[in-house]
Design a protein around this motif. Structure first.
Motif, PDB file in Angstrom:
ATOM      1  N   ALA A   1      -4.979   5.926   2.128  1.00  0.00           N
ATOM      2  CA  ALA A   1      -3.603   6.297   2.437  1.00  0.00           C
ATOM      3  C   ALA A   1      -2.944   5.299   3.382  1.00  0.00           C
ATOM      4  O   ALA A   1      -1.746   5.060   3.318  1.00  0.00           O
ATOM      5  CB  ALA A   1      -3.563   7.694   3.041  1.00  0.00           C
TER       6      ALA A   1
ATOM      7  N   LEU B   1      -5.321   3.393  -4.654  1.00  0.00           N
ATOM      8  CA  LEU B   1      -5.932   2.507  -3.663  1.00  0.00           C
ATOM      9  C   LEU B   1      -7.049   3.199  -2.891  1.00  0.00           C
ATOM     10  O   LEU B   1      -7.819   2.552  -2.184  1.00  0.00           O
ATOM     11  CB  LEU B   1      -4.872   1.992  -2.684  1.00  0.00           C
ATOM     12  CG  LEU B   1      -3.723   1.188  -3.310  1.00  0.00           C
ATOM     13  CD1 LEU B   1      -2.771   0.725  -2.217  1.00  0.00           C
ATOM     14  CD2 LEU B   1      -4.257   0.006  -4.091  1.00  0.00           C
TER      15      LEU B   1
ATOM     16  N   ASP C   1      -5.825   7.436   7.435  1.00  0.00           N
ATOM     17  CA  ASP C   1      -4.521   8.059   7.211  1.00  0.00           C
ATOM     18  C   ASP C   1      -3.562   7.665   8.318  1.00  0.00           C
ATOM     19  O   ASP C   1      -3.959   7.572   9.493  1.00  0.00           O
ATOM     20  CB  ASP C   1      -4.663   9.584   7.191  1.00  0.00           C
ATOM     21  CG  ASP C   1      -5.545  10.068   6.056  1.00  0.00           C
ATOM     22  OD1 ASP C   1      -5.158   9.909   4.885  1.00  0.00           O
ATOM     23  OD2 ASP C   1      -6.644  10.590   6.353  1.00  0.00           O
TER      24      ASP C   1
ATOM     25  N   GLY D   1       0.814  -1.214   0.000  1.00  0.00           N
ATOM     26  CA  GLY D   1       0.000   0.000   0.000  1.00  0.00           C
ATOM     27  C   GLY D   1       0.845   1.260   0.000  1.00  0.00           C
ATOM     28  O   GLY D   1       0.565   2.213  -0.735  1.00  0.00           O
TER      29      GLY D   1
ATOM     30  N   ARG E   1     -10.768   1.179  -7.668  1.00  0.00           N
ATOM     31  CA  ARG E   1      -9.990   0.394  -6.706  1.00  0.00           C
ATOM     32  C   ARG E   1      -9.563  -0.937  -7.333  1.00  0.00           C
ATOM     33  O   ARG E   1     -10.418  -1.730  -7.728  1.00  0.00           O
ATOM     34  CB  ARG E   1     -10.803   0.148  -5.437  1.00  0.00           C
ATOM     35  CG  ARG E   1     -11.092   1.419  -4.674  1.00  0.00           C
ATOM     36  CD  ARG E   1     -11.968   1.182  -3.462  1.00  0.00           C
ATOM     37  NE  ARG E   1     -12.190   2.421  -2.714  1.00  0.00           N
ATOM     38  CZ  ARG E   1     -12.944   2.523  -1.639  1.00  0.00           C
ATOM     39  NH1 ARG E   1     -13.569   1.458  -1.162  1.00  0.00           N
ATOM     40  NH2 ARG E   1     -13.092   3.677  -1.027  1.00  0.00           N
TER      41      ARG E   1
ATOM     42  N   ASN F   1       0.913   3.811  -3.157  1.00  0.00           N
ATOM     43  CA  ASN F   1       0.479   5.186  -2.897  1.00  0.00           C
ATOM     44  C   ASN F   1       1.566   6.205  -3.203  1.00  0.00           C
ATOM     45  O   ASN F   1       1.282   7.333  -3.620  1.00  0.00           O
ATOM     46  CB  ASN F   1       0.016   5.333  -1.451  1.00  0.00           C
ATOM     47  CG  ASN F   1      -1.390   4.810  -1.233  1.00  0.00           C
ATOM     48  OD1 ASN F   1      -2.253   4.958  -2.089  1.00  0.00           O
ATOM     49  ND2 ASN F   1      -1.636   4.175  -0.095  1.00  0.00           N
TER      50      ASN F   1
ATOM     51  N   ASP G   1       1.681   6.156  -7.245  1.00  0.00           N
ATOM     52  CA  ASP G   1       0.479   6.648  -7.910  1.00  0.00           C
ATOM     53  C   ASP G   1      -0.590   6.962  -6.866  1.00  0.00           C
ATOM     54  O   ASP G   1      -1.511   6.173  -6.645  1.00  0.00           O
ATOM     55  CB  ASP G   1      -0.038   5.604  -8.906  1.00  0.00           C
ATOM     56  CG  ASP G   1      -1.051   6.183  -9.884  1.00  0.00           C
ATOM     57  OD1 ASP G   1      -1.470   7.338  -9.683  1.00  0.00           O
ATOM     58  OD2 ASP G   1      -1.419   5.479 -10.841  1.00  0.00           O
ATOM     59  N   PRO G   2      -0.487   8.111  -6.201  1.00  0.00           N
ATOM     60  CA  PRO G   2      -1.428   8.454  -5.126  1.00  0.00           C
ATOM     61  C   PRO G   2      -2.875   8.416  -5.610  1.00  0.00           C
ATOM     62  O   PRO G   2      -3.192   8.874  -6.704  1.00  0.00           O
ATOM     63  CB  PRO G   2      -1.013   9.884  -4.759  1.00  0.00           C
ATOM     64  CG  PRO G   2       0.407   9.998  -5.194  1.00  0.00           C
ATOM     65  CD  PRO G   2       0.517   9.157  -6.424  1.00  0.00           C
ATOM     66  N   GLY G   3      -3.720   7.846  -4.781  1.00  0.00           N
ATOM     67  CA  GLY G   3      -5.131   7.808  -5.104  1.00  0.00           C
ATOM     68  C   GLY G   3      -5.620   6.522  -5.723  1.00  0.00           C
ATOM     69  O   GLY G   3      -6.825   6.265  -5.759  1.00  0.00           O
TER      70      GLY G   3
END
Length: 388
Positions: free
Chosen positions: A31, A28, A38, A17, A294, A21, A24-26
């Motif tokens: 955070a 999954l 978070d 994870g 997702r 993340n 490529d943020p976003g």
């Protein structure tokens, strides 16, 4: 060996994870994957109380499980522990978790005609319409929204009442499950159920309590139990997967249970909402948004890592050939493989996950395992700022 495998699964899900993340943020949409929240180590006003309650349950829980008032004591302890965990994040966060633009309470003021709402419910499930339901309302049958509308109508509107209601109803599982399986030694393990982190406060925590009571009633009053589980079908589409647990509970008196459930289904159908229509439309809505973004390749196994954190070391160690555990496992496996459970399963699977703790009652050295449960719940709650 089970604990080692579960530990490696959690580590793999966390590391994967973090890497995904960062690249490529976003992707999954989480955070702190595999948990929805978070990474944010923090303390809060509930920290001292949560630690104290956990200490007392570890120290006195096994003896109190044999007390004549074991059930009310366990229920009170569960409510207190769940509320204390919620207060680690603060009162302000607790009372607003069900009031955001994605949640049920956002739609409550607009429900001025309940029969009309039920008749038109399915048409508002798809997204990108002027009157599309908000995310959580669209993703569930009308019973979930009706619950919060009913609270509002009796003067218990607003986020505080809704969140407290979810905790109070969710904690009923602590009483219902030991009564169902006939083992009070399970009580302290359910009090320190790490899933309590998400019971306070999410509607799924409330669903867990209602479902557990329904399963219990099947063993005593099958018709009434069927009615309660029929209502569960209209709280969440996924609760149709309570069927394996229901079959274990009801035995040969299945006819009465089916009659009770069908009565609820027919009542909603006559009111204008057909469950299968809603289910087909909610699959469309799911892939109009988060379901499409997702990745299945990650969540199909990372969901199980989240589950390991929900049931804790005692739940994992206690996994064995018990019929209740097997039934819950079948439900969870079906949900996981369906592709309709990608992330947030730490709350969505609460009604099934809590039954995986049944085997924990037979563990040797219960205080050691209760300590492990408490540490898991406290660590998760203090390291991750969860969305629920």
């Amino acid at each position: 060996m089970r604990l080692v495998i579960a530990g490696l699964l959690v580590v793999a899900a966390v590391v994967t994870g973090i890497v995904v993340n960062l690249r490529d943020p976003g992707v999954l949409v989480a955070a702190a994957a595999p948990l929805f929240g978070d990474w944010q180590p923090h303390l809060g006003p509930g920290t001292p109380a949560a630690v104290l309650i956990a200490f007392l349950v570890v120290a006195k829980g096994p003896e109190l499980a044999r007390h004549r008032f074991a059930f009310p004591i366990a229920y009170a302890a569960s409510v207190a522990f769940t509320f204390s965990l919620a207060m680690v994040d603060g009162w302000g966060r607790f009372v607003t978790r069900l009031t955001t633009d994605d949640e049920y309470l956002h739609e409550v003021p607009g429900v001025t005609d309940v029969p009309a709402m039920i008749r038109g419910f399915a048409a508002r499930i798809p997204d990108f319409q002027p009157d599309s339901w908000t995310t959580h309302v669209s993703g569930h049958p009308p019973g979930a929204l009706l619950t919060f509308v009913a609270l509002d109508r009796v003067g218990l509107g607003g986020g505080a009442a809704a969140s407290i209601f979810c905790v109070l109803v969710g904690s009923l599982a602590v009483v219902a499950i030991p009564k169902t399986v006939g083992n009070t030694a399970l009580l302290p393990f359910l009090v320190l159920f790490p899933g309590a982190v998400w019971v306070g406060a999410s509607a799924d925590g409330m669903f867990m309590g209602v479902a557990a009571v329904g399963i219990y009633l099947l063993t005593r009053k099958p018709l009434l139990g069927g009615i309660v589980l029929g209502w569960c079908l209209f709280l969440s589409y996924g609760l149709v997967l309570l069927a394996p647990l229901a079959l274990v509970a009801v035995g040969r008196r299945i006819g009465w249970a089916v009659a009770g459930a069908l009565a609820v289904v027919v009542a909603f159908a006559l009111s204008g909402f057909w469950w299968l229509d809603g289910y087909e439309l909610v699959k469309l809505r799911y892939y109009q948004g988060i379901g499409d973004s997702r990745p299945y390749w990650y969540w199909v196994w990372a969901n199980l890592a989240a589950l390991a954190l929900v049931i804790g070391p005692a739940g994992i160690k206690g996994l064995r050939g018990d019929r209740w555990v097997l039934a819950a496992g079948v439900a969870i496996l079906a949900a996981d493989l369906s592709g309709l459970s990608k992330a947030e399963t730490e709350r969505i699977w609460l009604p099934f996950a809590v039954w995986l703790l049944v085997g924990a009652a037979k563990l040797d050295h219960p205080r050691r395992w209760l300590t492990a449960q408490a540490i898991t719940a406290l660590a998760v709650n203090h390291l991750v700022l969860t969305n629920w």
